[in-house]
Design a protein around this motif. Structure first.
Motif, mmCIF file in Angstrom:
data_model
loop_
_atom_site.group_PDB
_atom_site.id
_atom_site.type_symbol
_atom_site.label_atom_id
_atom_site.label_comp_id
_atom_site.label_asym_id
_atom_site.label_seq_id
_atom_site.Cartn_x
_atom_site.Cartn_y
_atom_site.Cartn_z
ATOM 1 N N THR A 147 -21.394 -17.696 -15.342
ATOM 2 C CA THR A 147 -22.294 -17.234 -16.442
ATOM 3 C C THR A 147 -23.060 -18.556 -16.562
ATOM 4 O O THR A 147 -22.782 -19.442 -17.284
ATOM 5 N N CYS A 191 -25.445 -24.550 -11.685
ATOM 6 C CA CYS A 191 -24.873 -25.641 -12.304
ATOM 7 C C CYS A 191 -24.881 -26.914 -11.544
ATOM 8 O O CYS A 191 -24.507 -26.717 -10.306
ATOM 9 N N ASN A 218 -26.854 -20.304 -17.243
ATOM 10 C CA ASN A 218 -28.088 -19.662 -18.111
ATOM 11 C C ASN A 218 -29.253 -19.811 -17.229
ATOM 12 O O ASN A 218 -30.378 -19.024 -17.323
ATOM 13 N N SER A 219 -29.126 -20.725 -16.418
ATOM 14 C CA SER A 219 -30.424 -21.123 -15.381
ATOM 15 C C SER A 219 -30.276 -20.596 -14.091
ATOM 16 O O SER A 219 -31.111 -20.733 -13.342
#
Length: 110
Positions: A30, A36, A32-33
Motif C-alpha cells: 500500500t 517506496c 501512496n505514491s
C-alpha cells in the motif's frame, strides 16, 4: 522528456538502478505514491500492479529525485540519467516560473 513506453526502456531504467547498487523490487503493498525508497538499504520497492507506463513513470520520478554516484554508471546509463535529471530540473524551473506572480506595473505620476 519524451520517453517512449516500451519494455526496452523499462529495462534501461532498471539497469541504472542495478549499476548504482540499488535493489529494485516489484512487490504488492500500500504505497501512496506507487513506490517506496529505502535510501540507507539501497532498496526501491515499486507496486507490482502498475502497468508498463506506470512503472516507467515511477522509475523516472525516483531517478529524478535521487542523487546517484555517476562514476559507477556505464556511459549509456550515465547519458540517460543526466537527461532524466536535466528534464526534471527544467520542469521544476518551469513550474516555479508559472507559480511566481508577476508584479503589476506601477502607474507613473505625471
Amino acid at each position: 522528456m519524451n520517453f517512449k513506453v516500451t519494455p526496452n526502456n523499462l529495462t534501461r531504467l532498471e539497469k541504472i538502478f542495478g549499476e548504482a547498487k540499488y535493489e529494485l523490487r516489484f512487490e504488492k503493498g500500500t504505497f501512496n505514491s506507487g513506490y517506496c525508497v529505502l535510501e540507507h538499504k539501497k532498496v526501491v520497492v515499486v507496486n507490482k500492479f502498475l502497468n508498463l507506463e506506470g512503472r516507467i513513470n515511477t522509475l523516472l520520478d525516483i531517478l529524478g529525485s535521487m542523487e546517484l554516484d555517476e562514476s559507477v554508471l556505464t556511459p549509456e546509463s550515465l547519458k540517460l540519467y543526466k537527461q532524466i535529471v536535466e528534464n526534471r530540473n527544467t520542469a521544476a524551473d518551469a513550474a516555479d516560473e508559472e507559480s511566481t506572480p508577476t508584479s503589476p506595473e506601477q502607474p507613473s505620476e505625471n
